[in-house]
Structures are given as C-alpha cells and as structure tokens.
Design a protein around this motif. Sequence first.
Motif, PDB file in Angstrom:
ATOM      1  N   SER A  57      26.245  42.196  61.887  1.00  0.00           N
ATOM      2  CA  SER A  57      26.323  43.656  61.982  1.00  0.00           C
ATOM      3  C   SER A  57      27.621  44.134  61.339  1.00  0.00           C
ATOM      4  O   SER A  57      28.594  43.387  61.241  1.00  0.00           O
ATOM      5  CB  SER A  57      26.263  44.099  63.446  1.00  0.00           C
ATOM      6  OG  SER A  57      27.339  43.536  64.178  1.00  0.00           O
ATOM      7  N   ARG A  59      30.378  45.212  58.522  1.00  0.00           N
ATOM      8  CA  ARG A  59      30.786  44.846  57.168  1.00  0.00           C
ATOM      9  C   ARG A  59      30.845  43.337  56.941  1.00  0.00           C
ATOM     10  O   ARG A  59      31.017  42.897  55.806  1.00  0.00           O
ATOM     11  CB  ARG A  59      32.173  45.436  56.864  1.00  0.00           C
ATOM     12  CG  ARG A  59      32.220  46.948  56.880  1.00  0.00           C
ATOM     13  CD  ARG A  59      33.618  47.440  56.518  1.00  0.00           C
ATOM     14  NE  ARG A  59      34.619  46.987  57.490  1.00  0.00           N
ATOM     15  CZ  ARG A  59      35.532  46.059  57.255  1.00  0.00           C
ATOM     16  NH1 ARG A  59      35.589  45.462  56.069  1.00  0.00           N
ATOM     17  NH2 ARG A  59      36.403  45.718  58.188  1.00  0.00           N
ATOM     18  N   ASN A 108      25.401  39.847  54.694  1.00  0.00           N
ATOM     19  CA  ASN A 108      25.620  41.275  54.501  1.00  0.00           C
ATOM     20  C   ASN A 108      27.057  41.637  54.160  1.00  0.00           C
ATOM     21  O   ASN A 108      27.349  42.790  53.840  1.00  0.00           O
ATOM     22  CB  ASN A 108      25.223  42.033  55.761  1.00  0.00           C
ATOM     23  CG  ASN A 108      25.954  41.509  56.985  1.00  0.00           C
ATOM     24  OD1 ASN A 108      25.784  40.336  57.350  1.00  0.00           O
ATOM     25  ND2 ASN A 108      26.768  42.338  57.609  1.00  0.00           N
ATOM     26  N   ALA A 128      23.883  40.306  49.958  1.00  0.00           N
ATOM     27  CA  ALA A 128      24.102  41.664  49.463  1.00  0.00           C
ATOM     28  C   ALA A 128      25.138  41.618  48.347  1.00  0.00           C
ATOM     29  O   ALA A 128      25.961  40.704  48.282  1.00  0.00           O
ATOM     30  CB  ALA A 128      24.591  42.557  50.598  1.00  0.00           C
ATOM     31  N   GLU A 129      25.105  42.603  47.476  1.00  0.00           N
ATOM     32  CA  GLU A 129      26.061  42.653  46.362  1.00  0.00           C
ATOM     33  C   GLU A 129      27.511  42.659  46.849  1.00  0.00           C
ATOM     34  O   GLU A 129      28.413  42.164  46.163  1.00  0.00           O
ATOM     35  CB  GLU A 129      25.788  43.886  45.497  1.00  0.00           C
ATOM     36  CG  GLU A 129      24.501  43.789  44.683  1.00  0.00           C
ATOM     37  CD  GLU A 129      24.201  45.053  43.901  1.00  0.00           C
ATOM     38  OE1 GLU A 129      24.831  46.093  44.212  1.00  0.00           O
ATOM     39  OE2 GLU A 129      23.360  45.007  42.992  1.00  0.00           O
ATOM     40  N   SER A 130      27.736  43.203  48.034  1.00  0.00           N
ATOM     41  CA  SER A 130      29.101  43.289  48.566  1.00  0.00           C
ATOM     42  C   SER A 130      29.551  42.017  49.275  1.00  0.00           C
ATOM     43  O   SER A 130      30.710  41.918  49.703  1.00  0.00           O
ATOM     44  CB  SER A 130      29.199  44.462  49.551  1.00  0.00           C
ATOM     45  OG  SER A 130      28.351  44.237  50.667  1.00  0.00           O
ATOM     46  N   GLY A 187      20.798  44.573  46.302  1.00  0.00           N
ATOM     47  CA  GLY A 187      21.623  45.696  46.718  1.00  0.00           C
ATOM     48  C   GLY A 187      21.821  45.703  48.222  1.00  0.00           C
ATOM     49  O   GLY A 187      20.938  45.269  48.969  1.00  0.00           O
ATOM     50  N   ASP A 188      22.957  46.190  48.655  1.00  0.00           N
ATOM     51  CA  ASP A 188      23.251  46.200  50.094  1.00  0.00           C
ATOM     52  C   ASP A 188      22.131  46.844  50.902  1.00  0.00           C
ATOM     53  O   ASP A 188      21.762  46.354  51.974  1.00  0.00           O
ATOM     54  CB  ASP A 188      24.559  46.949  50.354  1.00  0.00           C
ATOM     55  CG  ASP A 188      25.776  46.162  49.906  1.00  0.00           C
ATOM     56  OD1 ASP A 188      25.664  45.402  48.911  1.00  0.00           O
ATOM     57  OD2 ASP A 188      26.835  46.290  50.540  1.00  0.00           O
ATOM     58  N   GLU A 189      21.601  47.939  50.361  1.00  0.00           N
ATOM     59  CA  GLU A 189      20.568  48.672  51.095  1.00  0.00           C
ATOM     60  C   GLU A 189      19.218  47.960  51.074  1.00  0.00           C
ATOM     61  O   GLU A 189      18.316  48.307  51.847  1.00  0.00           O
ATOM     62  CB  GLU A 189      20.418  50.085  50.504  1.00  0.00           C
ATOM     63  CG  GLU A 189      19.823  50.149  49.090  1.00  0.00           C
ATOM     64  CD  GLU A 189      20.768  49.707  47.991  1.00  0.00           C
ATOM     65  OE1 GLU A 189      20.300  49.576  46.837  1.00  0.00           O
ATOM     66  OE2 GLU A 189      21.965  49.500  48.287  1.00  0.00           O
ATOM     67  N   GLU A 190      19.085  46.942  50.236  1.00  0.00           N
ATOM     68  CA  GLU A 190      17.814  46.215  50.136  1.00  0.00           C
ATOM     69  C   GLU A 190      17.809  44.909  50.935  1.00  0.00           C
ATOM     70  O   GLU A 190      16.768  44.269  51.058  1.00  0.00           O
ATOM     71  CB  GLU A 190      17.514  45.872  48.672  1.00  0.00           C
ATOM     72  CG  GLU A 190      17.412  47.060  47.739  1.00  0.00           C
ATOM     73  CD  GLU A 190      17.355  46.611  46.285  1.00  0.00           C
ATOM     74  OE1 GLU A 190      16.757  45.554  46.007  1.00  0.00           O
ATOM     75  OE2 GLU A 190      17.925  47.304  45.433  1.00  0.00           O
ATOM     76  N   GLU A 193      15.451  44.541  54.179  1.00  0.00           N
ATOM     77  CA  GLU A 193      14.036  44.599  53.805  1.00  0.00           C
ATOM     78  C   GLU A 193      13.611  43.334  53.068  1.00  0.00           C
ATOM     79  O   GLU A 193      12.526  42.790  53.320  1.00  0.00           O
ATOM     80  CB  GLU A 193      13.778  45.826  52.934  1.00  0.00           C
ATOM     81  CG  GLU A 193      12.318  45.999  52.531  1.00  0.00           C
ATOM     82  CD  GLU A 193      12.112  47.226  51.656  1.00  0.00           C
ATOM     83  OE1 GLU A 193      11.009  47.345  51.079  1.00  0.00           O
ATOM     84  OE2 GLU A 193      13.042  48.047  51.541  1.00  0.00           O
ATOM     85  N   THR A 194      14.465  42.852  52.172  1.00  0.00           N
ATOM     86  CA  THR A 194      14.129  41.643  51.428  1.00  0.00           C
ATOM     87  C   THR A 194      14.084  40.430  52.345  1.00  0.00           C
ATOM     88  O   THR A 194      13.171  39.591  52.250  1.00  0.00           O
ATOM     89  CB  THR A 194      15.155  41.399  50.307  1.00  0.00           C
ATOM     90  OG1 THR A 194      15.216  42.553  49.467  1.00  0.00           O
ATOM     91  CG2 THR A 194      14.772  40.187  49.469  1.00  0.00           C
TER      92      THR A 194
END
Length: 263
Positions: A57, A59, A108, A128-130, A187-190, A193-194
């Motif tokens: 959860s 960062r 994440n 995630a990209e980050s 992407g972070d937002e994906e 879901e992925t």
Amino acid sequence: MTRSAVLHTTGDHVLSLTLNRPESLNALTPGQREEIIRLLAEASATAEVRAVVITGSGRGFCAGADLRGAGPAGERVTGDVARTLRTGAQRLITAVLDCEKPVIAAVNGTAAGLGAHLAFACDLVLAAESARFIEVFVRRGLVPDGGGAYLLPRLIGPQRAKELMFFGDALTAPDAERLGLVNRVVGDEELAETARAWAERLASGPTRALALTKQLVNASLDTDRTAAFAAEAAAQEINMTTADAREGVRSFVERRGAEFEGR
C-alpha cells in the motif's frame, strides 16, 4: 480499531496480500512476516485459492526488514544472527518459493533489501513504472540476506548480481525488466488491473500442473540432468492422475477449450 498490517482477501480464486504499513514503505515486522508465511501455507492447502498476488500500500512495495522495533542488540551469543536469519527472512522467501500456487509480485514502489528479494522469489514480477529495486545491504555494511545471493545469480547471472550487490544502486523498473528481474513494466495506474488479470488467468488454469511445473523449474538449477529428467517423469506421472489433465486431453480430442477446475 487496530489496522491490519497485512490485508488479505480472496475472490475469483485469487488470494490478494497487501503489506499495509505505508508510513514505513511497508518495512516488514516479524508479525507481518509470520502472517505472510501462514497465509501462503494456507493458500497451498486451500482448493479455493488457485493464485496469489503480493503488493504494497502507498508508495512502497517493501523497504526490507523493519529494524527500528528490534531494540538494542545486547550481548550476542555465536549463532544468534544465523538462527534469526534461518527462522525469519529465509523462512519468508522459502514460503514464497514453496507455495503450491503461482505467486505474482505487483511491485508498486520501492522494493529494497528483503523487500526486493520477496519480489524476486515470486513466480512472476510485475512492476509499476515508479518501482525501484535496491540491494541496500552494502550501504549498511551488511551481507545480503533473505536468499539474495541465491536468487539473483539464478535470475541474471553472477556478474550482474555482484554489480547490484556491490554498489547498492537503485535499479529502475525498466532496467530491472531489461536485466530479466521483472516480467513486465506497466503504468502505475495499470498495475493493480494487470496483476489481477494475470492472477485470474492463472487461477483458471490447471492448478496442480502449475504447482508441479513451478517445482520442476525451481529445482532445475540445483540438480543435474539425470535428476531433472527423473523429476520431470515423476511429475508427469503424478499430474496424469488429476481431473484437469483428463479434461485437457478430452478437450483436445473434442476440439474445444479446456475448462479446468484446479484439481
């Protein structure tokens, strides 16, 4: 109400585990570690669970072991450190490697030290990209633990593993993918879901065949060809007794998609 440090839910045959101490970038406490070990053991023994996702959860994915609550070291007896490692971090990594269900890491954010090794022990790694991966031990004058010197050379070879461990530089998600430590960067937002889509796909597969495949692959780098081929033959023998294997053969003969039940 006390906040749970490890959130866990099961739906559509997927067990989702979320490290839930965002204020510490999900640095692992002994209690969290034991809870994850317990949940992974239950996942192996529970027919309802057919895939597992581990994420964090906030960062961070996991900033390693939380040393702040350890208190003063006091006087150590020879063997104390090794015993703590065997019964702690190494048990956690073993629990992931030995889980009979496929385990996906959805990274994440920062994965450092034991947190990075927790991700690398998983069967598939989404980032995630980050996300960042850091072999932080050298920065503290420590030897890598949590199975790092076992996992990394098997994933990327000894020279690359030494580079990461000797320098302790942060590795970006794209660089981790390039080296072969990550299956895919999204992407972070994906990410959520992925990870869910991958887990549901695994959960609809032949669960026992996947467990045996995981076992064969994990053992393959520690054995010779004769032993590997014998293990493969034994796994095939065991798997052919499952309902999913029979369904797979039947669906092929009948020219239709297989409908696996995980047994």
